[in-house]
Design an enzyme around this catalytic site. Sequence first.
Site, PDB file in Angstrom:
ATOM      1  N   ASP A   8       0.860  -1.171   0.000  1.00 33.13           N
ATOM      2  CA  ASP A   8       0.000   0.000   0.000  1.00 33.13           C
ATOM      3  C   ASP A   8       0.908   1.236   0.000  1.00 33.13           C
ATOM      4  OD1 ASP A   8      -2.278   1.685   0.399  1.00 33.13           O
ATOM      5  OD2 ASP A   8      -1.894   1.668   2.554  1.00 33.13           O
ATOM      6  N   ASP A 174      -2.178  -0.758   5.916  1.00 31.64           N
ATOM      7  CA  ASP A 174      -2.491  -0.342   7.284  1.00 31.64           C
ATOM      8  C   ASP A 174      -3.981  -0.458   7.592  1.00 31.64           C
ATOM      9  OD1 ASP A 174      -3.022   1.715   5.484  1.00 31.64           O
ATOM     10  OD2 ASP A 174      -2.624   3.301   6.942  1.00 31.64           O
TER      11      ASP A 174
END
Length: 203
Positions: A8, A174
């Site tokens: 990410d 996350d």
Amino acid sequence: MIKNIILDFGGIIVNLDKDICVAEFEKINAGAIARYVDFCIQEDLFHELEIGAITIPEFCDEVRRKSPDCHATDEQIIHAWEVLLTDVPVKKLEKILELKKDYRVFLLSNTNEIHWRMAEENFFRQKEGLSLDNYFEKSYLSCRLKMIKPSKEIFLHVLEDSGLKAEETVFIDDSEKNCRAAETVGIRALHAPKGDEWMNSTF
């Protein structure tokens, strides 16, 4: 055996500062937009930008419409949104280069053209002679794919487009919701809520 790593961007690679972003929108009298940022609201305006459904000028027009007291220029609005992204630590760039020696490394991000342009021009050029292409085999961006995490389709697209086997792939994010979505298609997920847990992980 893990052969592929999908990272990410926001929170995992780039640091974010919501408070600075809120302050900048308030400074240009865009209080309604400041509240979007403060409460992490991804509905309509920011969602449309992240799936590429609206252009940057259209986004700026919508900011002014939602905040009638805001008479800021497009450039001022863009700046207010840009400052959410603060920096990419060099140690993370070095870790990505290290991982590339043993794995195929990709990026998969819910992002928009404003943030991505800033990242490409600044953060990935910190190390002399290097640019975005040195860090990732390919970057998959929600605003260009017209798909967004945590949809299962975006993960399937990455697997098919780059010829990856799900069982040989780890996804790092996350967001727990995004990690669980990756697992539904057979990808191993590493949830890193602090953004740096992956730095010392073995795959």
